[in-house]
Motif scaffolding. Structure first.
Motif, PDB file in Angstrom:
ATOM      1  N   ARG A  87       0.833  -1.209   0.000  1.00 39.80           N
ATOM      2  CA  ARG A  87       0.000   0.000   0.000  1.00 39.80           C
ATOM      3  C   ARG A  87       0.865   1.256   0.000  1.00 39.80           C
ATOM      4  O   ARG A  87       0.528   2.266  -0.650  1.00 39.80           O
ATOM      5  N   LEU A  90       2.197   1.629  -3.543  1.00 38.63           N
ATOM      6  CA  LEU A  90       1.132   2.105  -4.422  1.00 38.63           C
ATOM      7  C   LEU A  90       0.885   3.597  -4.249  1.00 38.63           C
ATOM      8  O   LEU A  90       0.679   4.321  -5.240  1.00 38.63           O
ATOM      9  N   GLU A  94       1.265   6.290  -7.208  1.00 40.95           N
ATOM     10  CA  GLU A  94       0.135   7.128  -7.619  1.00 40.95           C
ATOM     11  C   GLU A  94       0.512   8.601  -7.594  1.00 40.95           C
ATOM     12  O   GLU A  94       0.155   9.364  -8.499  1.00 40.95           O
ATOM     13  N   ALA A 144      -5.762  -4.841  -2.535  1.00 37.73           N
ATOM     14  CA  ALA A 144      -5.298  -3.452  -2.636  1.00 37.73           C
ATOM     15  C   ALA A 144      -4.864  -3.135  -4.064  1.00 37.73           C
ATOM     16  O   ALA A 144      -5.118  -2.036  -4.569  1.00 37.73           O
ATOM     17  N   ARG A 147      -7.921  -2.512  -6.234  1.00 32.53           N
ATOM     18  CA  ARG A 147      -8.590  -1.225  -5.982  1.00 32.53           C
ATOM     19  C   ARG A 147      -7.778  -0.037  -6.490  1.00 32.53           C
ATOM     20  O   ARG A 147      -8.288   1.080  -6.546  1.00 32.53           O
ATOM     21  N   SER A 148      -6.534  -0.267  -6.834  1.00 32.30           N
ATOM     22  CA  SER A 148      -5.639   0.825  -7.202  1.00 32.30           C
ATOM     23  C   SER A 148      -5.778   1.185  -8.682  1.00 32.30           C
ATOM     24  O   SER A 148      -6.445   0.493  -9.458  1.00 32.30           O
TER      25      SER A 148
END
Length: 210
Positions: A87, A90, A94, A144, A147-148
């Motif tokens: 996470r 990620l 992002e 995760a 969902r990214s």
């Protein structure tokens, strides 16, 4: 390509770094302890980090073509680290609008390509029970990813062993190869590098095995 490797001092991560450099790629290796990483020449950049702060990781992923992660539990007591650390990765990606991410997951999270023989199914069930917390962690990691906004691939090996690179293994997109029992860490790294530019693996779990 310019690649960033997380977990670069682990068994698979170290092989990703070595093989990527041998192939002429530029590599940024994110490590907690730089002393544990072998010297790799001018195309290797070592980025010390404890993986707790996404903002601190942004320079490590900025402008990269892909990020490859060998992060995960090395023992049952480490269950939880794969999802938590992924996470963080990620979030850093992002923020820098870097999309391609490949991670190491595990074969029990994938479906068999065909009906495996009974001994293989029994062994899979036994290992799943013993390492339940580790697989729960990996399942949370894959959730995760789903969902990214990343263009992710979860590479799912069976039992890992230390063997020299062969380049000869089976893959199955969205499934496990039949009777997937074992694969060498060097070949998992090879598969991840090969999948980096393969659009057919984006957003999918991919089984790998001998």
């Amino acid at each position: 390509m310019e690649l960033t490797v997380f977990g670069a001092t682990g068994g698979i991560g170290r092989e990703i770094v070595r093989q990527a450099l041998d192939a002429g790629h530029g590599v940024t290796a994110v490590v907690r302890d730089p002393a544990r990483l072998d010297a790799g020449g001018p195309r290797l950049k070592v980025f010390p980090a404890d993986l707790s702060d996404p903002d601190a990781l942004r320079p490590a992923v900025a402008g990269r073509d892909a990020v490859l992660s060998g992060l995960g539990a090395r023992r049952k007591a480490d269950a939880g680290v794969a999802a938590r650390l992924t996470r963080v990765v990620l979030a850093a990606m992002e923020a820098e609008e870097v999309r391609r991410l490949l991670v190491v997951s595990a074969a029990p999270l994938g479906a068999p390509a065909g009906r495996d023989p009974l001994p293989d199914r029994a062994m899979t069930a036994l290992v799943g029970a013993v390492l339940k917390d580790v697989y729960t962690d990996l399942r949370a990691m894959e959730e995760a990813l789903a969902r990214s906004a990343a263009d992710w691939t979860a590479v799912r090996p069976p039992r890992l062993v230390d063997r020299p690179l062969t380049g000869r293994y089976r893959t199955a997109v969205g499934a496990n190869p039949r009777s997937a029992r074992v694969i060498g860490r060097a070949d998992v790294a090879h598969a991840m590098l090969a999948m980096t530019a393969d659009p057919a693996t984006v957003g999918r779990g991919v089984g790998v095995a001998y």
